[in-house]
Design a protein around this motif. Structure first.
Motif, PDB file in Angstrom:
ATOM      1  N   THR A  32       0.830  -1.206   0.000  1.00 16.14           N
ATOM      2  CA  THR A  32       0.000   0.000   0.000  1.00 16.14           C
ATOM      3  C   THR A  32       0.862   1.253   0.000  1.00 16.14           C
ATOM      4  OG1 THR A  32      -1.737  -1.184   1.197  1.00 16.14           O
ATOM      5  CG2 THR A  32      -1.834   1.219   1.216  1.00 16.14           C
ATOM      6  N   ASN A  33       1.906   1.268   0.839  1.00 19.68           N
ATOM      7  CA  ASN A  33       2.805   2.431   0.883  1.00 19.68           C
ATOM      8  C   ASN A  33       3.528   2.614  -0.442  1.00 19.68           C
ATOM      9  OD1 ASN A  33       2.122   2.947   3.571  1.00 19.68           O
ATOM     10  ND2 ASN A  33       3.777   1.646   4.360  1.00 19.68           N
ATOM     11  N   PHE A  34       3.902   1.513  -1.093  1.00 21.26           N
ATOM     12  CA  PHE A  34       4.571   1.606  -2.394  1.00 21.26           C
ATOM     13  C   PHE A  34       3.640   2.195  -3.442  1.00 21.26           C
ATOM     14  CE2 PHE A  34       5.627  -0.326  -6.525  1.00 21.26           C
ATOM     15  CZ  PHE A  34       6.915   0.156  -6.693  1.00 21.26           C
ATOM     16  N   GLN A  35       2.379   1.750  -3.431  1.00 20.87           N
ATOM     17  CA  GLN A  35       1.421   2.301  -4.381  1.00 20.87           C
ATOM     18  C   GLN A  35       1.171   3.783  -4.136  1.00 20.87           C
ATOM     19  OE1 GLN A  35      -2.043  -0.170  -4.075  1.00 20.87           O
ATOM     20  NE2 GLN A  35      -1.069  -1.949  -5.032  1.00 20.87           N
ATOM     21  N   ILE A  36       1.092   4.170  -2.856  1.00 22.88           N
ATOM     22  CA  ILE A  36       0.904   5.587  -2.546  1.00 22.88           C
ATOM     23  C   ILE A  36       2.099   6.406  -3.007  1.00 22.88           C
ATOM     24  CG2 ILE A  36       0.705   7.245  -0.640  1.00 22.88           C
ATOM     25  CD1 ILE A  36      -0.901   5.149   0.888  1.00 22.88           C
ATOM     26  N   HIS A  37       3.309   5.869  -2.776  1.00 21.13           N
ATOM     27  CA  HIS A  37       4.516   6.564  -3.221  1.00 21.13           C
ATOM     28  C   HIS A  37       4.545   6.699  -4.734  1.00 21.13           C
ATOM     29  CE1 HIS A  37       8.681   7.893  -3.251  1.00 21.13           C
ATOM     30  NE2 HIS A  37       8.960   6.926  -4.131  1.00 21.13           N
ATOM     31  N   GLN A  95       2.056   9.385  -5.754  1.00 19.19           N
ATOM     32  CA  GLN A  95       2.559  10.729  -5.482  1.00 19.19           C
ATOM     33  C   GLN A  95       3.660  11.105  -6.452  1.00 19.19           C
ATOM     34  OE1 GLN A  95       3.736  10.549  -1.382  1.00 19.19           O
ATOM     35  NE2 GLN A  95       1.651  10.811  -0.600  1.00 19.19           N
ATOM     36  N   HIS A  96       4.546  10.150  -6.762  1.00 19.74           N
ATOM     37  CA  HIS A  96       5.619  10.419  -7.722  1.00 19.74           C
ATOM     38  C   HIS A  96       5.048  10.720  -9.108  1.00 19.74           C
ATOM     39  CE1 HIS A  96       9.586  10.246  -9.496  1.00 19.74           C
ATOM     40  NE2 HIS A  96       9.154   9.356 -10.393  1.00 19.74           N
ATOM     41  N   GLY A  97       3.995  10.002  -9.494  1.00 24.96           N
ATOM     42  CA  GLY A  97       3.368  10.269 -10.790  1.00 24.96           C
ATOM     43  C   GLY A  97       2.737  11.650 -10.840  1.00 24.96           C
ATOM     44  N   GLU A  98       2.099  12.050  -9.727  1.00 22.95           N
ATOM     45  CA  GLU A  98       1.507  13.388  -9.695  1.00 22.95           C
ATOM     46  C   GLU A  98       2.574  14.477  -9.766  1.00 22.95           C
ATOM     47  OE1 GLU A  98      -0.863  13.568  -6.205  1.00 22.95           O
ATOM     48  OE2 GLU A  98      -2.584  12.534  -7.107  1.00 22.95           O
ATOM     49  N   GLU A  99       3.705  14.270  -9.059  1.00 20.84           N
ATOM     50  CA  GLU A  99       4.786  15.246  -9.110  1.00 20.84           C
ATOM     51  C   GLU A  99       5.368  15.340 -10.513  1.00 20.84           C
ATOM     52  OE1 GLU A  99       7.568  14.054  -6.206  1.00 20.84           O
ATOM     53  OE2 GLU A  99       6.319  14.613  -4.480  1.00 20.84           O
ATOM     54  N   THR A 100       5.535  14.201 -11.177  1.00 17.41           N
ATOM     55  CA  THR A 100       6.059  14.213 -12.552  1.00 17.41           C
ATOM     56  C   THR A 100       5.110  14.929 -13.489  1.00 17.41           C
ATOM     57  OG1 THR A 100       7.170  12.098 -12.120  1.00 17.41           O
ATOM     58  CG2 THR A 100       6.884  12.758 -14.422  1.00 17.41           C
TER      59      THR A 100
END
Length: 206
Positions: free
Chosen positions: A178-183, A186-191
């Motif tokens: 779950t934490n990996f998916q959230i990360h 978030q990384h996709g949104e930042e990109t």
């Protein structure tokens, strides 16, 4: 002879259906299943509705409201039971033992269980309650009861302990995923935000 055979058949059917003459065993099984269902619903609701941060909600106040609700709803049952047992005597020693039992076995244990549900999951906390089986087994050994030292008892205690460990491992892996998916999200949104910003800058420069 035929009557005896019929009686024998009826008794065997009762044993097969786990029902005695009054049907108490069957009702006991039904009530056990219903009780387990309500317990599961209560545990899941605690996990979903109660926040992990205790500063956002007082667990003591929550359990206090639960106790107040139980006292209000179950007071007629208590009054009815007291009316039945009017001849029963309650000494000060027994009353003190009941109070201590209620504080440590109900208040403290319910609080720790509720926190365990919130911090882990309803499954882990419920399986954790099963650890009373191996702990009781160990206490019997320390008390000198040698009759508990048999293969069935040891295997059952180890099975409960193994189940608790496996459930915790599965819970940890699920949290990591779950934490990996959230990360990743978030990384996709930042990109995406950087890409949009770069496109805007290129449009301004052009």
């Amino acid at each position: 002879g035929l009557h005896d055979a019929e009686d024998g058949g009826d008794s065997s059917n009762r044993r097969y259906l786990l029902v005695d003459e009054n049907g108490n065993l069957l009702w006991g099984d039904i009530l056990s299943v219903v009780s387990a269902a309500f317990y599961g619903i209560y545990a899941v609701m605690v996990r979903v509705l109660c926040p992990r941060d205790e500063s956002l909600m007082s667990m003591q106040l929550f359990l206090g409201y639960v106790g107040l609700w139980n006292m209000t709803v179950l007071s007629p049952v208590v009054i009815w039971q007291v009316g039945i047992a009017r001849n029963a005597t309650l000494s000060a020693f027994i009353l003190g033992c009941l109070v201590l039992k209620g504080l440590f076995d109900n208040v403290l244990s319910d609080y720790l269980w509720a926190r365990a549900v919130v911090l882990t999951s309803a499954t882990v906390a419920t399986v954790g309650l099963g650890l009373t089986i191996p702990l009781a087994f160990v206490s019997d050994i320390f008390m000198g009861r040698e009759d508990v030292l048999n293969f069935d008892s040891v295997a059952g205690a180890l099975a409960v302990l193994t189940g608790f460990v496996l459930v915790n491992i599965g819970q940890q892996q699920e949290e990591e995923e779950t934490n990996f998916q959230i990360h990743q999200h978030q990384h996709g949104e930042e990109t995406q935000t950087r890409t949009e910003a770069d496109d805007e800058m290129e449009g301004i420069e052009s």
